[in-house]
Design a protein around this motif. Structure first.
Motif, PDB file in Angstrom:
ATOM      1  N   TYR A  52       1.355  -0.978   0.018  1.00 47.08           N
ATOM      2  CA  TYR A  52      -0.100  -0.112   0.220  1.00 47.08           C
ATOM      3  C   TYR A  52       0.830   1.216   0.131  1.00 47.08           C
ATOM      4  CZ  TYR A  52      -3.216   3.730   1.718  1.00 47.08           C
ATOM      5  OH  TYR A  52      -3.753   4.696   1.990  1.00 47.08           O
ATOM      6  N   ASN A 105     -10.405   6.409  14.040  1.00 47.05           N
ATOM      7  CA  ASN A 105     -10.585   4.854  13.985  1.00 47.05           C
ATOM      8  C   ASN A 105     -10.977   5.347  15.539  1.00 47.05           C
ATOM      9  OD1 ASN A 105     -10.754   2.969  15.747  1.00 47.05           O
ATOM     10  ND2 ASN A 105      -9.433   1.839  13.956  1.00 47.05           N
ATOM     11  N   ARG A 118      -8.759   0.149   9.603  1.00 46.21           N
ATOM     12  CA  ARG A 118      -7.951   1.369   9.467  1.00 46.21           C
ATOM     13  C   ARG A 118      -7.455   2.013  10.789  1.00 46.21           C
ATOM     14  NH1 ARG A 118     -10.205   5.589   5.018  1.00 46.21           N
ATOM     15  NH2 ARG A 118      -8.144   7.010   5.461  1.00 46.21           N
ATOM     16  N   SER A 121      -5.962   9.058  10.946  1.00 52.09           N
ATOM     17  CA  SER A 121      -4.550   9.443   9.742  1.00 52.09           C
ATOM     18  C   SER A 121      -5.064  10.320   9.484  1.00 52.09           C
ATOM     19  CB  SER A 121      -4.470   8.116   8.647  1.00 52.09           C
ATOM     20  OG  SER A 121      -5.974   8.260   8.129  1.00 52.09           O
ATOM     21  N   ALA A 135      -0.316   8.478  10.456  1.00 54.13           N
ATOM     22  CA  ALA A 135      -1.261   7.207  11.623  1.00 54.13           C
ATOM     23  C   ALA A 135      -1.193   6.237  12.322  1.00 54.13           C
ATOM     24  CB  ALA A 135      -1.107   5.493  10.176  1.00 54.13           C
ATOM     25  N   GLY A 161      -5.852   0.973  15.083  1.00 48.60           N
ATOM     26  CA  GLY A 161      -5.500   0.065  13.715  1.00 48.60           C
ATOM     27  C   GLY A 161      -4.625  -0.970  13.989  1.00 48.60           C
TER      28      GLY A 161
END
Length: 202
Positions: A52, A105, A118, A121, A135, A161
């Motif tokens: 990613y 989150n 996730r 971020s 993040a 996350g």
């Protein structure tokens, strides 16, 4: 031919090899502001570990302190988020730019475990097209579209996350090319002097 000349020729030869190797690897780098106002350690994600774009070539950053003669990342046994020096630390903007996007989150992990999902971020954009993501943040203090300045506090360090302990993941890219991250060590020294953090030789 003397020894000094041989060393010079050898050094030039290895420099040429390294330059060619770097061209073949096609890895570019970006220098950004340190993520914290404290000494910190980083764990790098080598090429190929993650695909990613925000993870590739990224770095995980954790504040460290010297205690009892040892470099440590937490007090006690580290089982509480509050034991970790990184937990709740100010997170600083990487450069002058704009907040491109934010994801939140609200689930906080306990050290040693994580709840898949996730991470919270922030993605920052620089005028030249470089993007940087932070993040595992919490208490985000900026909004999408905000103009940010280098070193501005943008969030606190959290643990959410895919994270087993408080830290900040930093990823950088331009287009579809991940960038190797370097921190501005001159600025880091200035920041720590401003807050009076003692520098140690190790």
């Amino acid at each position: 031919m003397n020894t000094r000349t041989l060393y010079a020729i050898e050094a030039m030869f290895f420099l040429q090899i390294n330059e060619e190797r770097m061209k073949n690897l096609n890895i570019s780098e970006v220098i950004i502001n340190p993520v914290f106002n404290h000494l910190f350690l980083t764990i790098e994600h080598p090429e190929g570990q993650y695909q990613y774009i925000g993870d590739a070539l990224g770095r995980d950053c954790m504040i460290t302190r010297f205690k009892d003669g040892w470099m440590r990342m937490y007090d006690g046994d580290g089982r509480l988020n509050e034991d970790w020096y990184t937990w709740g630390a100010d997170v600083l903007a990487p450069f002058d730019g704009v907040v491109k996007s934010i994801f939140t989150n609200r689930i906080t992990n306990n050290p040693g475990t994580f709840i898949p999902g996730r991470a919270s971020s922030i993605v920052f954009a620089r005028e030249d097209g470089v993007l940087v993501t932070y993040a595992h943040v919490m208490d985000i203090s900026v909004e999408e579209g905000d103009i940010i300045t280098t070193g501005q506090v943008v969030a606190k360090a959290g643990n959410n996350g895919y994270s087993r302990n408080p830290h900040i993941h930093v990823g950088a890219w331009i287009g579809d090319t991940p960038l190797q991250i370097r921190f501005d060590l001159q600025r880091m020294g200035t920041q720590m002097k401003e807050i009076g953090e003692r520098l140690y030789l190790c």
